[in-house]
Scaffold this motif. Structure first.
Motif, PDB file in Angstrom:
ATOM      1  N   CYS A  54      47.834  44.859  29.801  1.00  0.00           N
ATOM      2  CA  CYS A  54      46.603  45.650  29.824  1.00  0.00           C
ATOM      3  C   CYS A  54      46.905  47.129  29.613  1.00  0.00           C
ATOM      4  O   CYS A  54      47.969  47.622  29.950  1.00  0.00           O
ATOM      5  CB  CYS A  54      45.840  45.421  31.121  1.00  0.00           C
ATOM      6  SG  CYS A  54      46.647  46.111  32.553  1.00  0.00           S
ATOM      7  N   ASN A  55      45.927  47.831  29.029  1.00  0.00           N
ATOM      8  CA  ASN A  55      46.134  49.239  28.704  1.00  0.00           C
ATOM      9  C   ASN A  55      45.326  50.184  29.577  1.00  0.00           C
ATOM     10  O   ASN A  55      45.439  51.386  29.441  1.00  0.00           O
ATOM     11  CB  ASN A  55      45.767  49.481  27.234  1.00  0.00           C
ATOM     12  CG  ASN A  55      46.725  48.786  26.298  1.00  0.00           C
ATOM     13  OD1 ASN A  55      47.912  48.747  26.560  1.00  0.00           O
ATOM     14  ND2 ASN A  55      46.216  48.229  25.225  1.00  0.00           N
ATOM     15  N   THR A  56      44.482  49.652  30.441  1.00  0.00           N
ATOM     16  CA  THR A  56      43.638  50.515  31.264  1.00  0.00           C
ATOM     17  C   THR A  56      43.746  50.133  32.727  1.00  0.00           C
ATOM     18  O   THR A  56      44.135  49.030  33.070  1.00  0.00           O
ATOM     19  CB  THR A  56      42.164  50.387  30.834  1.00  0.00           C
ATOM     20  OG1 THR A  56      41.720  49.061  31.097  1.00  0.00           O
ATOM     21  CG2 THR A  56      41.984  50.703  29.361  1.00  0.00           C
ATOM     22  N   GLY A  88      43.024  46.053  37.181  1.00  0.00           N
ATOM     23  CA  GLY A  88      42.273  45.565  38.340  1.00  0.00           C
ATOM     24  C   GLY A  88      41.724  44.171  38.104  1.00  0.00           C
ATOM     25  O   GLY A  88      41.760  43.318  38.990  1.00  0.00           O
ATOM     26  N   GLN A  89      41.217  43.932  36.904  1.00  0.00           N
ATOM     27  CA  GLN A  89      40.697  42.605  36.574  1.00  0.00           C
ATOM     28  C   GLN A  89      41.821  41.580  36.553  1.00  0.00           C
ATOM     29  O   GLN A  89      41.640  40.439  36.999  1.00  0.00           O
ATOM     30  CB  GLN A  89      39.980  42.639  35.228  1.00  0.00           C
ATOM     31  CG  GLN A  89      38.687  43.422  35.262  1.00  0.00           C
ATOM     32  CD  GLN A  89      38.089  43.628  33.882  1.00  0.00           C
ATOM     33  OE1 GLN A  89      38.761  43.474  32.864  1.00  0.00           O
ATOM     34  NE2 GLN A  89      36.826  43.995  33.853  1.00  0.00           N
ATOM     35  N   ASP A  90      42.973  41.946  36.034  1.00  0.00           N
ATOM     36  CA  ASP A  90      44.125  41.034  36.011  1.00  0.00           C
ATOM     37  C   ASP A  90      44.552  40.673  37.432  1.00  0.00           C
ATOM     38  O   ASP A  90      44.809  39.509  37.744  1.00  0.00           O
ATOM     39  CB  ASP A  90      45.307  41.660  35.270  1.00  0.00           C
ATOM     40  CG  ASP A  90      45.070  41.793  33.777  1.00  0.00           C
ATOM     41  OD1 ASP A  90      44.171  41.103  33.262  1.00  0.00           O
ATOM     42  OD2 ASP A  90      45.791  42.576  33.142  1.00  0.00           O
ATOM     43  N   ILE A  91      44.635  41.663  38.290  1.00  0.00           N
ATOM     44  CA  ILE A  91      45.047  41.431  39.674  1.00  0.00           C
ATOM     45  C   ILE A  91      44.031  40.535  40.378  1.00  0.00           C
ATOM     46  O   ILE A  91      44.404  39.609  41.101  1.00  0.00           O
ATOM     47  CB  ILE A  91      45.221  42.770  40.422  1.00  0.00           C
ATOM     48  CG1 ILE A  91      46.422  43.523  39.849  1.00  0.00           C
ATOM     49  CG2 ILE A  91      45.375  42.551  41.922  1.00  0.00           C
ATOM     50  CD1 ILE A  91      46.524  44.959  40.298  1.00  0.00           C
ATOM     51  N   GLU A  92      42.764  40.791  40.136  1.00  0.00           N
ATOM     52  CA  GLU A  92      41.717  39.976  40.764  1.00  0.00           C
ATOM     53  C   GLU A  92      41.795  38.527  40.295  1.00  0.00           C
ATOM     54  O   GLU A  92      41.668  37.600  41.102  1.00  0.00           O
ATOM     55  CB  GLU A  92      40.345  40.556  40.427  1.00  0.00           C
ATOM     56  CG  GLU A  92      39.205  39.822  41.094  1.00  0.00           C
ATOM     57  CD  GLU A  92      37.851  40.449  40.794  1.00  0.00           C
ATOM     58  OE1 GLU A  92      36.848  39.857  41.200  1.00  0.00           O
ATOM     59  OE2 GLU A  92      37.804  41.504  40.142  1.00  0.00           O
TER      60      GLU A  92
END
Length: 44
Positions: free
Chosen positions: A21-23, A28-32
């Motif tokens: 991810c670049n942002t 945050g979405q990946d971690i979630e």
């Protein structure tokens, strides 16, 4: 034993997801999503 394997898979997925991810929002979405997948696997 299974929890350790799930934790290792989640940590690996998190690492790969964070690298892709670049942002900050994407991270945050990946971690979630990794947390949700681990939670689903444990509760099944």
């Amino acid at each position: 034993m299974i929890r350790n394997i799930l934790f290792a898979l989640a940590a690996g997925s998190l690492t790969l997801g964070a690298a892709a991810c670049n942002t900050v929002k994407g991270a945050g979405q990946d971690i979630e999503s990794v947390g949700q997948a681990g939670d689903d696997a444990i509760n099944k």
